[in-house]
Design an enzyme around this catalytic site. Sequence first.
Site, PDB file in Angstrom:
ATOM      1  N   ASP A 161      -4.454   7.513  12.683  1.00  0.00           N
ATOM      2  CA  ASP A 161      -3.420   7.791  11.679  1.00  0.00           C
ATOM      3  C   ASP A 161      -2.160   7.030  12.068  1.00  0.00           C
ATOM      4  O   ASP A 161      -2.133   6.347  13.111  1.00  0.00           O
ATOM      5  CB  ASP A 161      -3.158   9.314  11.578  1.00  0.00           C
ATOM      6  N   ASP A 170      -1.256   1.584  11.782  1.00  0.00           N
ATOM      7  CA  ASP A 170      -0.979   1.433  10.357  1.00  0.00           C
ATOM      8  C   ASP A 170      -2.130   0.606   9.780  1.00  0.00           C
ATOM      9  O   ASP A 170      -2.323  -0.562  10.171  1.00  0.00           O
ATOM     10  CB  ASP A 170       0.368   0.710  10.180  1.00  0.00           C
ATOM     11  N   GLY A 222      -3.955   6.497   3.210  1.00  0.00           N
ATOM     12  CA  GLY A 222      -3.329   5.924   2.013  1.00  0.00           C
ATOM     13  C   GLY A 222      -2.411   6.941   1.366  1.00  0.00           C
ATOM     14  O   GLY A 222      -2.534   8.139   1.599  1.00  0.00           O
ATOM     15  N   ASN A 226     -10.798  10.161  -8.566  1.00  0.00           N
ATOM     16  CA  ASN A 226     -11.070  10.272 -10.012  1.00  0.00           C
ATOM     17  C   ASN A 226     -10.063   9.462 -10.827  1.00  0.00           C
ATOM     18  O   ASN A 226     -10.347   9.089 -11.966  1.00  0.00           O
ATOM     19  CB  ASN A 226     -11.064  11.744 -10.426  1.00  0.00           C
ATOM     20  N   HIS A 227      -8.895   9.163 -10.232  1.00  0.00           N
ATOM     21  CA  HIS A 227      -7.866   8.444 -10.984  1.00  0.00           C
ATOM     22  C   HIS A 227      -8.242   6.969 -11.242  1.00  0.00           C
ATOM     23  O   HIS A 227      -7.581   6.305 -12.035  1.00  0.00           O
ATOM     24  CB  HIS A 227      -6.511   8.591 -10.301  1.00  0.00           C
ATOM     25  N   TYR A 248      -1.739   4.033  -8.687  1.00  0.00           N
ATOM     26  CA  TYR A 248      -2.641   4.629  -7.688  1.00  0.00           C
ATOM     27  C   TYR A 248      -4.098   4.415  -8.118  1.00  0.00           C
ATOM     28  O   TYR A 248      -4.929   3.943  -7.332  1.00  0.00           O
ATOM     29  CB  TYR A 248      -2.306   6.123  -7.575  1.00  0.00           C
ATOM     30  N   SER A 265     -10.235  17.336  -7.024  1.00  0.00           N
ATOM     31  CA  SER A 265      -9.091  18.080  -6.483  1.00  0.00           C
ATOM     32  C   SER A 265      -9.530  18.756  -5.187  1.00  0.00           C
ATOM     33  O   SER A 265     -10.108  19.851  -5.206  1.00  0.00           O
ATOM     34  CB  SER A 265      -8.615  19.119  -7.497  1.00  0.00           C
ATOM     35  N   ARG A 280      -7.608  22.985 -15.155  1.00  0.00           N
ATOM     36  CA  ARG A 280      -8.326  21.723 -14.912  1.00  0.00           C
ATOM     37  C   ARG A 280      -9.133  21.794 -13.621  1.00  0.00           C
ATOM     38  O   ARG A 280     -10.267  21.331 -13.549  1.00  0.00           O
ATOM     39  CB  ARG A 280      -7.344  20.556 -14.850  1.00  0.00           C
TER      40      ARG A 280
HETATM   41  C1  15L Z   1      -6.109  12.648  -6.240  1.00  0.00           C
HETATM   42  O1  15L Z   1      -6.739  11.619  -6.022  1.00  0.00           O
HETATM   43  C2  15L Z   1      -4.785  12.857  -5.611  1.00  0.00           C
HETATM   44  O2  15L Z   1      -4.734  12.371  -4.291  1.00  0.00           O
HETATM   45  C3  15L Z   1      -4.327  14.293  -5.647  1.00  0.00           C
HETATM   46  O3  15L Z   1      -2.930  14.287  -5.469  1.00  0.00           O
HETATM   47  C4  15L Z   1      -4.696  14.982  -6.977  1.00  0.00           C
HETATM   48  O4  15L Z   1      -4.008  14.396  -8.031  1.00  0.00           O
HETATM   49  C5  15L Z   1      -6.170  14.847  -7.243  1.00  0.00           C
HETATM   50  O5  15L Z   1      -6.553  13.492  -7.204  1.00  0.00           O
HETATM   51  C6  15L Z   1      -6.568  15.452  -8.604  1.00  0.00           C
HETATM   52  O6  15L Z   1      -6.904  14.701  -9.515  1.00  0.00           O
HETATM   53  O7  15L Z   1      -6.520  16.684  -8.729  1.00  0.00           O
END
Ligand code: 15L
Length: 262
Positions: free
Chosen positions: A32, A43, A67, A106-107, A130, A159, A168
């Site tokens: 870390d 890093d 990250g 998931n983002h 992100y 999550s 959600r």
């Molecule tokens: C993630 O990837 C994030 O790191 C976290 O902050 C939440 O947003 C999570 O997804 C989510 O979608 O609940």
Amino acid sequence: MATVLLTGSSGAIGTILDAGLSDLGHEVVGLDLPGRGAALSVDCTDPVAVDEAVAETRPDAVVHLAGIPTESSLPDALSSHVVSTGALLEAMLRHDVPRIVYASSNHAVGRTPRTDLLGADVHARPDTYYGVAKVAAEALLHLYVDRHGIDAVSTRIGSALDRPTTRRQLATWLSPGDTVRMFHAALVAPSPGFAVVYGVSANTRGWWDLEPGRSLGYDPQDDAEAYAAEIEATPETDADRAEQSYVGGPFATGEFDRPAFD
Ligand code: 15L
């Protein structure tokens, strides 16, 4: 079992995996940023430091969690998620490390509207910088699998929390126990090549395909439904409804809009 170099080992998921993978017999070496109490202070955006850490550890696999875990500027997101992944992949090639398990999100597909079942092969549709960086990191992993024959499992985490607290999250929750089960399966699955799995528990209300994970050996045991009555005791708001319309929840709403370079 394997020697695992675990980046982001002092974070929320890292702490769970450090203990959980060790309990399953893996030898975990935590890494870390300086000042976070890990065995290795590095890093991950510094390719020279990353190379030294991999050379010193000689792991059988890398689990890359490090990250910024939320939205940031575009340059910061790309550095944090893509440059770090590239530094690890280059070091893995140099020191013959055959596998990486990546904490994607998931983002990466967060702007995908709600469907009956979200497949792991939907096209990239990020909801934030992100998410853009997670898409690019996944693409980089796939490139190294194709070029160099390594194995890379990208876990699109939902999550990851001790317990769900929103409507959600009744669909997107990944329990601590299932977090360990999923990463363990990704570490030991025979020859996965490049694979994408959704990191969610066996939630009654889940709508992200669990089959790609199951085919790698991830057998989720927990279900957010145990918390449904408590969460639904408060009235559903417009914000709750908006969050549930897209994969990425709040990240896919206007709340997260920001300029790329500020
Ligand atoms: C993630 O990837 C994030 O790191 C976290 O902050 C939440 O947003 C999570 O997804 C989510 O979608 O609940």
